[in-house]
Scaffold this motif. Structure first.
Motif: not given
Ligand SMILES: Nc1ncnc2c1ncn2[C@@H]1O[C@H](COP(=O)(O)OP(=O)(O)O)[C@@H](O)[C@H]1O
Ligand SMILES: [Mg+2]
Lengths: 321, 254, 300
Positions: B23, B51, B46-49, B20, B25, B44, C299, B92
């Motif tokens: 970032v 995603t 924002g680690s991409g879980k 993104f 992901a 942690a 999201r 989540q």
């Molecule tokens: N739809 C999106 N648009 C922009 N950034 C995103 C989006 N979804 C996730 N991110 C970014 O991708 C990274 C991983 O997010 P995420 O997978 O939600 O982490 P986790 O579930 O491990 O907390 C984060 O930095 C988040 O801000």
């Protein structure tokens, strides 16, 4: 659970609608006849609203039904209700099948406005192709026949026939709303993501409901054509669509009684408003609509329900003391 | 077919990548999960879980790489079709039908699973769904809420219902995104116990995301640690969670 | 197709595009900030046309020089924009932020119904027309076809207007606040930005734009009751094609729609209305978010 309460409610409503014409003056029966066929159209709008889908173009189907009658009368001379109602339903159905292919992809603002755009195309066509449609003059429909016998709009027979059609339609909508797709429709309003993640296509839910609504619009248009005796391009105009939405909102669209109450109240408001403020009809609608949105979002049906609850509580409180 | 190595994995990702903006992901994820596994994912915020789960289920499309579910290529498929292949998930933030009752929500999952969700004449409230729905609710300890609107469920109940709705789809692979987030500390283990017991009775391959290390340690049989969109450790819980690199990445300290 | 016909289509299309842009740009600004499709936009547009025309006619009546009609048109429009805008936003819209979309749409729809009849009550059913602003500028001819300079002026005005709006959003600190409110409402609130004020201003900008647009078109057409909703549908088509909330999108949408319509009028006149919606449907089928629109993925 308003839905489970409907069968009993429906019996009461049926009984009332059956008896009232016998004791009120003829003009009230005529107003009720109009309310009944409008109700059929409003049901479609209300059902869509259950899924959070607002349409400003329902007149598309209403006019489709009405002009089905117009053309049949003009070209074939057929006035038979038992033939024209299924035909109008089919016309509305086909229109919805086609338009729905595009509509089912959209929600919210787009859904409302795209449907409006489609109805404006029909309105434009009805005006422009005057050699077929009669243009602004519209078409006359003459008197309907039932099994070959003339059935005059405003007669008892006509009223009870309309009531029967409305009854059948209500039953169909009731079954639809109690079926899996009816519940998925409510779920579309809540959470489309969960629906897709259940392996169910939201688009299918919207498409089928749109087709149901379009078909009902067609039926409503057929009855309108014969009741009023004359059809005009304005049947496809946005004001007509707006009135359908108004009725759904006025009565409340959470259950089936709401649209009926909305349609009846609307027809009476219209009767009086056109007598006392003929120039401010839209303004009247607008002001009432504002009032409902700001102060009574559930419409008349919700008002009735809270009144019943309030009286019920008062009664029980009385017994206990 | 069974001895084809592609097919022995319930899930297989090959170089799956998604970013993104700045970032990353998902950074070339190569993950394989075999039938019957119970895999925990830590990492942690924002680690991409999440995603990763969004990618597997088709909610997000990878920029490159491919995803195979039960040996079938699913890259580019929408969630609906991936779900039909037997992948179900919870979220989540629970994704629920807030205006329906708990029982009705369950009936919708069962209707969808049977392929009769588009039916418009026979009622939704019918057997065998009625009774299967109650059974599933009982398994998850939600039967007392059956006729209440979903909006009245407490936080833990919402989480459980979200999972129960996916469980009712009879998936082969179940993905759970932080099943205990938003659940109070006292109830965390209770919720997890309920889940693990239900899962034990069926043989559903499960992946669950959890940033609470304690929970992962107790329930996972295999743990993947995520950091900045890539897997930094993969193995038995004791092993992975003792790794200082993992502890720094997940907890921000050793 | 010969060049003469093409030239005609081009000029027709451009002058119509200017009209459409003036009509739609306010709608897209309001949607961009408030996320509400303001159906009453058409009512404000019509009010602007009525008020401007009425003031201009009054000016001529009391003996002001014809050149003053321009000023009167603008004054009438500004009056309408600065009164209806804050009133509708503060008194009515404010109560339904966060409501379901259908409630928001219906609210602005009822405002339109009220405005539409209100105009009929005030100004009657007869068409109203002020020709001076149009006639004063004279005409020129291209390939034997006579064009009024007023159409040219409209194109210039709409370009200036669009540029001013883009500058307001991108170039001023107020615009930056507006963008931050669009991007993240909660964070903006937390940062102490006066979100309410921004909504009021944005809505007022939209209302002023609508009223000015109406006043600018008025000398080209006769102002009649009931065109309020038709113009909203048209404006919606324009901004849906361009991408809802995008000023550039409104410009491109206006040009596309106008060219399609001009082509239709000259080649297949029955299809003028159909062509607009057909273009809209085609664009949306290919790019549901519109040409300049961005897809919003929730999201999860
Ligand atoms: N739809 C999106 N648009 C922009 N950034 C995103 C989006 N979804 C996730 N991110 C970014 O991708 C990274 C991983 O997010 P995420 O997978 O939600 O982490 P986790 O579930 O491990 O907390 C984060 O930095 C988040 O801000
Ligand atoms: Mg997450």
């Amino acid at each position: 659970m308003s839905l489970l309460a409907i069968p009993r409610m429906a019996l009461v409503a049926c009984a009332l609608l059956f008896v009232i014409p016998l004791i009120v003056p003829g003009w009230i029966m005529f107003v009720l006849t109009k309310a009944l066929f409008m109700f059929i159209g409003v049901l479609g709008v209300a059902v869509l609203l259950r899924g959070g889908l607002l349409t400003f173009g329902h007149a598309l189907f209403y006019a489709t039904g009405a002009y089905t009658v117009g053309f049949c009368v003009k070209w074939t001379g057929v006035h038979e209700l038992l033939l024209l109602i299924p035909l109008g339903a089919l016309a509305g159905f086909i229109m919805a099948v086609l338009v729905g292919l595009i509509m089912a992809r959209y929600r919210e603002v787009f859904f409302a406005m795209l449907n409006l755009a489609f109805s404006m195309i029909l309105f434009g066509a009805l005006l422009k192709f005057y050699w077929v449609t009669g243009g602004t003059d519209g078409l006359a429909t003459g008197t309907a026949t039932l099994l070959g016998n003339p059935l005059l709009a405003g007669s008892f027979g006509y009223y009870y026939f309309t009531l029967a059609v409305a009854g059948v339609v209500t039953f169909v909508v009731y079954r639809y709303m109690a079926s899996p797709i009816g519940y998925f429709l409510r779920a579309v309003y809540d959470n489309e993501i969960r629906i897709e993640y259940s392996g169910m296509a939201v688009r299918q839910v919207v498409y089928r409901t749109f087709i149901l609504a379009g078909t009902l619009g067609g039926v409503s248009g057929v009855m309108a054509a014969f009741t009023i005796g004359h059809i005009v391009p304005e049947d496809a105009f946005w004001i007509q669509s707006g009135e359908f939405v108004f009725m759904a909102l006025l009565g409340g669209f959470g259950g089936l009684p709401g649209p009926l109450m909305g349609a009846i109240a609307f027809e009476f408001i219209q009767t009086y408003a056109s007598k006392y403020f003929p120039l401010a009809w839209q303004m009247t609608l607008g002001i009432i609509m504002l009032g409902i949105i700001l102060f009574q979002p559930g419409g008349l049906w919700a008002m009735y329900q809270s009144a019943v609850k309030w009286i019920g509580r008062g009664g029980r409180g009385g017994e206990q003391s | 077919m069974a001895n084809n190595p592609e097919n022995s994995f319930v899930l297989r990702t090959k170089d799956v990548f998604l970013s993104f903006g700045a970032v990353t992901a998902a950074d070339n994820l190569n993950i394989e999960v075999s039938a019957g596994e119970l895999v925990g994912i830590v990492g942690a915020n924002g680690s991409g879980k999440t995603t990763f789960l969004n990618l597997i289920t088709g909610y997000l499309k990878p920029e490159h790489g491919s995803i195979l579910v039960m040996g079938q290529e699913t890259t580019g498929m929408p969630p609906r079709l991936v779900t039909k292949l037997g992948v179900a998930r919870s979220f989540q933030v629970p994704q629920l039908y807030t205006n329906l009752s708990v029982h009705e929500s369950m009936l919708l999952s069962l209707a969808a699973e049977s392929g009769k969700g588009g039916g418009f004449w026979k009622p939704l409230h019918r057997d065998p769904w009625e009774q299967q729905g109650m059974e599933t609710l009982e398994r998850f300890g939600l039967e007392t809420y059956a006729d209440r609107p979903v909006s009245e469920l407490p936080g833990g109940g919402r989480k459980l219902l979200d999972i129960a709705l996916s469980f009712a789809l009879k998936p082969k692979l179940l993905l759970m995104d932080e099943p205990t987030s938003g659940v109070s500390v006292e109830n965390k283990f209770q919720v997890m116990d309920t889940l693990v017991n239900v899962l034990k009775e069926s043989d559903i391959t499960t992946i669950f995301v959890e940033h609470d290390m304690e929970v992962v340690q107790r329930y996972g049989r295999r743990v993947l640690a995520f950091d900045n969109g890539s897997v930094i450790a993969d193995g038995e819980p004791e092993h992975v969670l003792a790794d200082p690199e993992v502890r720094t990445a997940v907890l921000g300290r050793v | 197709m010969d060049t003469r016909l093409l030239t005609i289509i081009f000029f027709d299309g451009m002058s119509y595009a200017a009209t459409l842009f003036l009509l739609s740009v306010g709608l897209t600004v309001v949607f961009g900030v408030l996320r509400i499709l303001n159906i009453s936009h058409g009512g404000i547009y019509a009010l602007g046309a009525y008020m401007g025309t009425w003031l201009a006619l009054w000016g001529l009546d009391v003996g002001l020089p014809p050149a003053m009609t321009y000023l009167m048109l603008v004054a009438g429009a500004l009056f309408i924009g600065f009164t209806t805008g804050p009133f509708i936003e503060r008194v009515l819209l404010r109560r339904i932020y966060g409501s379901d979309m259908h409630i928001q749409l219906l609210l602005t729809f009822s405002i339109l119904l009220i405005l539409d009849d209100g105009m009929k009550l005030i100004w009657g059913m007869e068409p109203m027309f002020v020709s001076e602003p149009y006639a004063l500028l004279g005409t020129f001819s291209v390939g034997g076809i006579i064009y009024p300079y007023y159409d040219f002026a409209l194109v210039a005005v709409s370009i200036m207007f669009g540029a001013a709006l883009v500058w307001m959003v991108r170039g001023t600190s107020f615009g930056k606040l507006m963008v931050s409110v669009i991007n993240d409402h909660e964070v903006s609130l937390a940062m102490g930005i006066n979100v309410n004020l921004i909504y009021t201003v944005a809505f007022t900008v939209g209302a002023v734009a609508a009223a000015l647009g109406g006043a600018a078109i008025a000398p080209k057409i006769a102002v009649v009751p009931q065109f309020a909703l038709e113009v909203v549908v048209l404006a919606f088509a324009v901004i849906a094609i361009g991408g809802m909330g995008s000023i550039e999108g409104a410009a491109v949408g206006a040009i596309i729609v106008s060219m399609a319509r001009a082509l239709a009028i000259h080649l297949a006149p029955e299809l003028d209305l159909v062509s607009i919606y057909l273009i809209m449907i085609i664009v949306l089928a290919i790019r549901p978010q519109g040409l300049f629109g961005e897809v919003e993925l929730r999201r999860i």
